[in-house]
Design a protein around this motif. Structure first.
Motif, short mmCIF file in Angstrom:
data_model
loop_
_atom_site.label_atom_id
_atom_site.label_comp_id
_atom_site.label_asym_id
_atom_site.label_seq_id
_atom_site.Cartn_x
_atom_site.Cartn_y
_atom_site.Cartn_z
N VAL A 340 0.83 -1.21 0.00
CA VAL A 340 0.00 0.00 0.00
C VAL A 340 0.87 1.26 0.00
N LEU A 341 2.03 1.21 0.66
CA LEU A 341 2.95 2.34 0.61
C LEU A 341 3.39 2.61 -0.83
N SER A 342 3.71 1.54 -1.56
CA SER A 342 4.15 1.69 -2.95
C SER A 342 3.07 2.37 -3.78
N CYS A 343 1.83 1.96 -3.58
CA CYS A 343 0.73 2.50 -4.39
C CYS A 343 0.45 3.97 -4.07
N LEU A 347 1.05 7.34 -6.52
CA LEU A 347 -0.02 8.31 -6.78
C LEU A 347 0.22 9.65 -6.09
N ASP A 348 1.39 9.80 -5.44
CA ASP A 348 1.77 11.08 -4.80
C ASP A 348 0.87 11.47 -3.63
N LEU A 350 1.19 11.74 -0.17
CA LEU A 350 2.15 11.69 0.93
C LEU A 350 1.46 11.68 2.30
N LYS A 351 0.30 12.34 2.41
CA LYS A 351 -0.41 12.33 3.70
C LYS A 351 -0.77 10.90 4.09
N GLU A 352 -1.28 10.13 3.14
CA GLU A 352 -1.65 8.74 3.41
C GLU A 352 -0.42 7.90 3.72
N ILE A 353 0.70 8.19 3.04
CA ILE A 353 1.93 7.45 3.32
C ILE A 353 2.34 7.65 4.77
N GLY A 354 2.24 8.90 5.24
CA GLY A 354 2.57 9.18 6.63
C GLY A 354 1.68 8.40 7.59
N GLU A 355 0.40 8.29 7.25
CA GLU A 355 -0.53 7.55 8.09
C GLU A 355 -0.19 6.06 8.11
#
Length: 406
Positions: A340-343, A347-348, A350-355
């Protein structure tokens, strides 16, 4: 090219997708260890110019320029004025390396040097690469003017496709459609490439219903579809949940005389997708049944579905699947998080990556594995997505992940 979907990247770089279905394959961690430090970020960690040893060959001189405003042309002129020889093979190799690290201006200057020296006979690929570089350095209009000025015999399928790619990358749909019609009306031998470009454009602007008509054009002109043609065609039908249509394409692929081992692996993977799609296509608010157990085999299918939705740019579905998966009783693994991090990274978001990083750090079943994150950085760098990799490194530092190891 970096803007292309993850689903398309899957066919061109299968090793990237494999990271989501296996315990992440072994990368050369030494090559990315510097990405997770403050010093690396301050020192332009993605510039792979030259090593610290003083070398004096042509490539080293050009790579030492670093700043775009400095001229590769001047370096070439000085090199030859010193009595040194240069070959077209060497120039092409240096230009390719410069493109790989996104030093497009210097790469273009090398191509222009080749043009101004008559002893070098340019190929169709040289012209096509120059169109692509002119787009990156000066913009689409400059690339279009350059193409129009080419001699007739240089306006081949390869150069037409290069300009079409420039239009498609800028989402200039009308210009792309006009050029596409011109390509179809020409008498030049065609490959699947221009058709693939139009299919990619229609996918990117949400006009997936037009993809099948491009396939019809290709077949009417007796052009053999390649794996990317089928990939795009399947993507368009998957976006419309036309699972039966996907099955028909797989049958056609099986009977295609150009079918090979890579196609067989691809067909097997898409068959998993079909099973996942049937399993998950329901009207319920939750894509995954939170009360029922999920086997590891089914879990991998959900990972694949997340990747396919990333390829279609459907963030809402990714959010929904991930929320549902976190509600299940199945043990989360590093593979799930890295998938999920890769996806989100592609898709840029970054907020979701932090979560996701916070969720991973707080998980009671698996600790955040920074070594895997480093491998993910390496994978994005190898794919030429340096900007996304840099953003991920910055976020890891902000989350105080740069020193934690599993």
């Amino acid at each position: 090219m970096a803007s292309r979907t993850l689903f398309l990247a899957f066919s061109r770089n299968r090793s990237f997708l494999n990271q989501s279905f296996k315990a992440i394959p072994v990368f050369n961690e030494a090559s990315v260890s510097n990405y997770c430090s403050h010093e690396a970020l301050r020192s332009e960690c993605f510039d792979e110019s030259v090593n610290s040893e003083e070398t004096n060959d042509l490539k080293s001189r050009i790579f030492r320029l670093r700043l775009p405003k400095r001229s590769a042309t001047n370096v070439l002129q000085r090199w030859t004025s010193e009595g040194n020889q240069v070959t077209i093979t060497e120039l092409r190799k240096i230009s390719k390396e410069l493109r790989r690290i996104q030093r497009y201006k210097h790469a273009l200057e090398i191509l222009e040097w080749m043009v101004t020296h008559n002893e070098f006979e340019l190929s169709d690929s040289d012209f096509a690469i120059r169109i692509d570089l002119m787009t990156k350095v000066f913009g689409v209009d400059a690339a279009e003017r350059y193409f129009e000025g080419l001699p007739i015999d240089a306006k081949t399928c390869e150069t037409y496709t290069a300009l079409l790619h420039s239009f498609a990358g800028s989402k200039l749909t009308e210009k792309a459609e006009t050029l596409y019609e011109k390509i179809k009306e020409s008498n030049i031998p065609l490959t699947a490439l221009p058709f693939n470009e139009m299919m990619t454009l229609y996918m990117s602007v949400g006009q997936v219903e037009k993809v099948s008509s491009i396939v019809d054009d290709l077949k009417q002109r007796m052009v053999h579809p390649d794996i990317f043609t089928y990939n795009l065609w399947i993507s368009s039908l998957a976006a419309a949940w036309n699972i039966d249509g996907v099955g028909q394409i797989l049958s056609e692929m099986n009977h295609n005389p150009n079918s090979n081992k890579d196609w067989v692996r691809y067909i097997d993977l898409v068959n998993i997708y079909i099973k996942s799609a049937h399993l998950l296509h329901s009207e319920s608010n939750s894509i995954v049944e939170s009360e029922s157990g999920i086997s590891q085999r089914e879990w991998i299918m959900y990972d694949l579905l997340i990747i396919l939705y990333a390829g279609l740019g459907n963030k809402d579905k990714i959010d929904q699947i991930w929320r549902s998966l976190r509600m299940t009783k199945q043990k989360m693994t590093s593979r799930n998080y890295i998938c999920v991090l890769s996806c989100y990274l592609m898709l840029d978001h970054l907020k979701e990556i932090g979560e996701i990083i916070d969720q991973w750090k707080q998980s009671t079943t698996t600790d955040l594995d920074v070594s895997i994150c480093k491998r993910l950085v390496n994978a994005f760098v190898e794919a030429g997505l340096n900007e996304k990799a840099n953003s991920f490194v910055t976020l890891l530092i902000q989350k105080n992940c740069e020193t934690r190891e599993a």
